[in-house]
Design an enzyme around this catalytic site. Structure first.
Site, mmCIF file in Angstrom:
data_model
loop_
_atom_site.group_PDB
_atom_site.id
_atom_site.type_symbol
_atom_site.label_atom_id
_atom_site.label_comp_id
_atom_site.label_asym_id
_atom_site.label_seq_id
_atom_site.Cartn_x
_atom_site.Cartn_y
_atom_site.Cartn_z
ATOM 1 N N LYS A 36 67.306 -1.951 1.413
ATOM 2 C CA LYS A 36 66.494 -1.672 0.292
ATOM 3 C C LYS A 36 65.368 -2.640 -0.145
ATOM 4 O O LYS A 36 65.413 -3.245 -0.890
ATOM 5 C CB LYS A 36 67.446 -1.630 -0.800
ATOM 6 C CG LYS A 36 66.800 -0.956 -2.184
ATOM 7 C CD LYS A 36 66.423 0.487 -2.330
ATOM 8 C CE LYS A 36 65.969 0.999 -3.540
ATOM 9 N NZ LYS A 36 65.661 2.318 -3.463
ATOM 10 N N ASP A 77 79.415 1.065 3.251
ATOM 11 C CA ASP A 77 80.681 1.959 2.676
ATOM 12 C C ASP A 77 80.248 3.206 2.321
ATOM 13 O O ASP A 77 80.910 4.259 2.569
ATOM 14 C CB ASP A 77 81.122 1.020 1.763
ATOM 15 C CG ASP A 77 82.393 1.586 0.920
ATOM 16 O OD1 ASP A 77 83.374 1.808 1.773
ATOM 17 O OD2 ASP A 77 82.454 1.627 -0.266
ATOM 18 N N TYR A 110 80.257 -7.604 -1.148
ATOM 19 C CA TYR A 110 81.701 -7.539 -1.381
ATOM 20 C C TYR A 110 82.367 -8.963 -1.259
ATOM 21 O O TYR A 110 83.538 -9.080 -2.046
ATOM 22 C CB TYR A 110 82.233 -7.065 0.059
ATOM 23 C CG TYR A 110 82.437 -5.594 -0.206
ATOM 24 C CD1 TYR A 110 81.302 -4.785 -0.556
ATOM 25 C CD2 TYR A 110 83.662 -4.801 0.169
ATOM 26 C CE1 TYR A 110 81.412 -3.100 -0.539
ATOM 27 C CE2 TYR A 110 83.813 -3.512 0.035
ATOM 28 C CZ TYR A 110 82.695 -2.787 -0.183
ATOM 29 O OH TYR A 110 82.962 -1.368 -0.148
ATOM 30 N N ASP A 132 81.211 7.192 4.152
ATOM 31 C CA ASP A 132 81.643 8.291 3.760
ATOM 32 C C ASP A 132 80.917 9.686 3.710
ATOM 33 O O ASP A 132 81.432 10.738 4.138
ATOM 34 C CB ASP A 132 82.061 7.973 2.214
ATOM 35 C CG ASP A 132 83.720 7.352 1.984
ATOM 36 O OD1 ASP A 132 84.015 6.543 3.077
ATOM 37 O OD2 ASP A 132 84.105 7.645 0.909
ATOM 38 N N ASP A 192 68.309 5.008 -0.099
ATOM 39 C CA ASP A 192 68.173 6.357 -0.717
ATOM 40 C C ASP A 192 68.004 7.454 0.120
ATOM 41 O O ASP A 192 68.540 8.614 0.139
ATOM 42 C CB ASP A 192 67.561 6.174 -1.985
ATOM 43 C CG ASP A 192 66.156 5.625 -1.924
ATOM 44 O OD1 ASP A 192 65.850 4.849 -0.916
ATOM 45 O OD2 ASP A 192 65.231 5.796 -2.706
HETATM 46 C C1 IPM Z 1 86.614 1.389 3.371
HETATM 47 C C2 IPM Z 1 87.336 1.382 1.969
HETATM 48 C C3 IPM Z 1 87.441 -0.252 1.680
HETATM 49 C C4 IPM Z 1 85.846 -0.828 1.468
HETATM 50 C C5 IPM Z 1 88.194 -0.325 0.269
HETATM 51 C C6 IPM Z 1 89.615 0.174 0.458
HETATM 52 C C7 IPM Z 1 88.221 -1.868 -0.234
HETATM 53 O O1 IPM Z 1 86.486 2.028 1.027
HETATM 54 O O2 IPM Z 1 87.055 0.643 4.146
HETATM 55 O O3 IPM Z 1 85.384 2.031 3.410
HETATM 56 O O4 IPM Z 1 85.422 -0.740 0.306
HETATM 57 O O5 IPM Z 1 85.474 -1.332 2.416
HETATM 58 MG MG MG Z 2 84.886 3.221 2.031
#
Ligand code: IPM
Ligand code: MG
Length: 356
Positions: free
Chosen positions: A191, A247, A140, A251, A223
């Site tokens: 990884k 990240d 990032y 999710d 993975d």
């Molecule tokens: C998160 C989001 C952010 C990230 C974006 C909005 C920059 O997806 O906080 O997980 O990628 O970190």
């Molecule tokens: Mg995110």
């Protein structure tokens, strides 16, 4: 002494859900919580007003505060802007400027919502994972980055995945410390079979483990970790990983619990200062309709009270209130199922306040 909270609603549903969290904080103030709040601009909303997604004033406000409550940033409206001034830069800028390197993303399944998960209840019931994501390094922020023109005129995009030993060590330390207060197990995700940087990550975690032998440590390739999260998620206690892997995996873990609308997060620096936000985004498709789920933001306030404001009894109070409204069968649209009572964003906020 009165503690200061910077309140940054941001974009999209950020405005609505933060308003509900503020209601909860106001209610706790009448029960003796000693805090003051000040609002600031961030993201696309800030860009529209000031030309920057992270105005100097906002940065100053956050630096002076004990904690930051953030809604969400981003939206269709700003997608074609130059990447340097996109709403996401506001969020990334706050993470970098305040050195919020430790991102804690719990994935907890509320028993009342077991049916909202896309996985079978027996796979997810009792789920309680803590993902510890490195937040200020890795791909990032790595340099060089950009898009260049090659000799043949073709464009080439590039980013750099870099970690220093010290960056790995400090996030692994956070993971070991958190595991110690839970089930004492850490799974480090990398990884290492392909990327040298994460092979070093693994070595550093192993070295640190020498001083943390009370914690059971395992390693997993990313993975496989993604697969295991949907196959048998309850095998995990604490997972620690890089910025980008975290990240993605967070999710995935969020969805195991039925709704990304339920999950809070904390991003901490070495001074215990923290930024607290729901892990879902700004959801521009439903913004302004009073249907978003404010519970992740309200639960983020609970994390704030626990990790930055030293008010764990108040934090318990919020978490119990959320439990109670779920018991009362109140559901926003994202977690609604047959037999439940569907409520709006503000009705949900009011219900939590009433249950405090
Ligand atoms: C998160 C989001 C952010 C990230 C974006 C909005 C920059 O997806 O906080 O997980 O990628 O970190
Ligand atoms: Mg995110």
């Amino acid at each position: 002494m009165t503690k200061k909270i910077a309140v940054l609603p941001g974009d999209g549903i950020g405005q609505e859900i933060v308003a509900e969290a503020v209601k909860v904080i106001e209610a706790l103030k009448t029960h003796g919580l000693d805090v003051e709040m000040e609002q600031g601009l961030v993201g696309g909303t800030a860009y529209d007003e000031t030309g920057s997604p992270l105005p100097t004033e906002t940065l100053k406000l956050t630096k002076e505060s004990d904690a930051i409550l953030l809604g969400a940033v981003g939206g269709y409206k700003w997608e074609s802007l130059d990447i340097a001034v996109r709403p996401e830069k506001g969020l990334l800028g706050l993470r970098a400027e305040l050195d919020l390197f430790a991102n804690l993303r719990p994935a907890i399944l509320y028993p009342q919502l077991a049916n909202a998960s896309s996985l079978k209840p027996k796979i997810v019931s009792g789920l309680d994972i803590m993902i510890v994501r490195e937040l200020t390094g890795g791909i990032y922020f790595g340099e060089p980055r950009g898009v260049r023109i090659l000799e043949n005129g073709e464009r080439q995009g590039y980013n750099t995945l870099v970690y220093k030993e010290s960056e790995v060590k400090r996030i692994a330390e956070v993971a070991f410390d958190i595991a110690r207060k839970r089930d004492s197990r850490v799974c480090s995700v990398d990884k290492a079979n392909v990327l040298e940087v994460t092979e070093m990550w693994r070595d550093v975690v192993n070295e640190l483990h020498e001083d943390n032998k009370d914690i059971e440590l395992s390693h997993m390739y990313v993975d496989n970790a993604a697969m295991q999260l949907v196959r048998a998620p309850k095998q995990f206690d604490v997972m620690v990983t890089t910025n980008m892997f975290g990240d993605i995996l967070s999710d995935c873990a969020a969805m195991l619990t039925g709704s990304i609308g339920m999950l809070p997060s904390a991003s901490l620096n070495a001074k215990g200062q923290g930024m607290y936000e729901p892990i879902h985004g700004s959801a521009p498709d439903i913004a302004g309709q009073n249907i978003a789920n404010p519970l992740a933001t309200i639960l983020s306030v609970a994390m704030m009270l626990r990790y930055s404001l030293d008010e764990s009894a108040m934090a318990d109070r919020i978490e119990k209130a959320v439990d109670k409204v779920l018991d009362q069968k109140l559901r926003t649209a994202d977690i609604y199922s047959d037999g439940m009572k569907q409520v709006s964003t503000s009705e949900m906020g009011d219900a939590v306040v009433a249950a405090l």
